[in-house]
Design a protein around this motif. Structure first.
Motif, mmCIF file in Angstrom:
data_model
loop_
_atom_site.group_PDB
_atom_site.id
_atom_site.type_symbol
_atom_site.label_atom_id
_atom_site.label_comp_id
_atom_site.label_asym_id
_atom_site.label_seq_id
_atom_site.Cartn_x
_atom_site.Cartn_y
_atom_site.Cartn_z
ATOM 1 N N UNK A 47 -36.453 -9.927 4.369
ATOM 2 C CA UNK A 47 -37.446 -10.952 4.060
ATOM 3 C C UNK A 47 -36.839 -12.031 3.168
ATOM 4 N N UNK A 48 -36.042 -11.639 2.187
ATOM 5 C CA UNK A 48 -35.413 -12.629 1.313
ATOM 6 C C UNK A 48 -34.397 -13.466 2.085
ATOM 7 N N UNK A 49 -33.693 -12.851 3.035
ATOM 8 C CA UNK A 49 -32.774 -13.618 3.875
ATOM 9 C C UNK A 49 -33.538 -14.633 4.717
ATOM 10 N N UNK A 50 -34.710 -14.243 5.216
ATOM 11 C CA UNK A 50 -35.538 -15.166 5.987
ATOM 12 C C UNK A 50 -36.043 -16.312 5.132
ATOM 13 N N UNK A 51 -36.400 -16.034 3.882
ATOM 14 C CA UNK A 51 -36.839 -17.100 2.976
ATOM 15 C C UNK A 51 -35.712 -18.102 2.739
ATOM 16 N N UNK A 52 -34.504 -17.577 2.535
ATOM 17 C CA UNK A 52 -33.353 -18.464 2.321
ATOM 18 C C UNK A 52 -33.095 -19.323 3.552
ATOM 19 N N UNK A 53 -33.184 -18.703 4.724
ATOM 20 C CA UNK A 53 -32.949 -19.438 5.970
ATOM 21 C C UNK A 53 -34.020 -20.504 6.188
ATOM 22 N N UNK A 54 -35.268 -20.174 5.907
ATOM 23 C CA UNK A 54 -36.348 -21.141 6.053
ATOM 24 C C UNK A 54 -36.177 -22.302 5.082
ATOM 25 N N UNK A 55 -35.737 -22.008 3.858
ATOM 26 C CA UNK A 55 -35.480 -23.067 2.878
ATOM 27 C C UNK A 55 -34.362 -23.989 3.364
ATOM 28 N N UNK A 56 -33.317 -23.412 3.960
ATOM 29 C CA UNK A 56 -32.213 -24.218 4.474
ATOM 30 C C UNK A 56 -32.664 -25.078 5.651
ATOM 31 N N UNK A 57 -33.512 -24.530 6.530
ATOM 32 C CA UNK A 57 -34.033 -25.318 7.651
ATOM 33 C C UNK A 57 -34.885 -26.480 7.157
#
Length: 126
Positions: A47-57
């Motif tokens: 979930x934290x990896x997904x948050x980081x990826x969404x922030x980068x997008x």
């Protein structure tokens, strides 16, 4: 006649079972709590990896919008000039027979250019 008194057996009667004697099923509650904690921790990592990826997008999307902003502004400016030119030509056509009308005289007396607050489109017949 001889009387015989009833006495307890030697060593006494056995204890009366007054507690429920249920067999334990499953683990202790602390083990279930530990399992829940491990599962929660293992689910937080992706979930934290997904948050980081969404922030980068979202950062990439913002930079793309900032990069396209001059192009969009230039397109809006060209559209504004096209509309003002068409409006001026239409006004010249309508007012060509009016003697008091001055060509390209500003409507406001301060000489500043003002953008229209709305665009009036007329329906064209095809």
């Amino acid at each position: 006649m001889s009387y015989h008194q009833d006495l307890p057996p030697k060593g006494g009667y056995p204890d009366v079972q007054w507690k429920r004697n249920l067999p334990s099923r499953g683990f202790r509650p602390s083990i279930y709590l530990a399992i829940m904690g491990v599962v929660s921790l293992l689910s937080v990592i992706p979930m934290s990896k997904g948050f980081r990826e969404r922030r980068e997008y979202s950062r990439e999307k913002a930079w793309a919008r900032l990069s396209l902003l001059p192009l969009l502004q230039a397109e809006a400016d060209r559209d504004y000039v096209r509309r003002i030119t068409a409006l001026t030509k239409r006004e010249q056509e309508l007012m060509k027979d009016h003697p008091d009308w001055a060509d390209n005289k500003p409507v406001f007396n301060d000489g500043r250019s003002r953008f229209p607050s709305y665009v009036a489109l007329e329906a064209t017949k095809n």
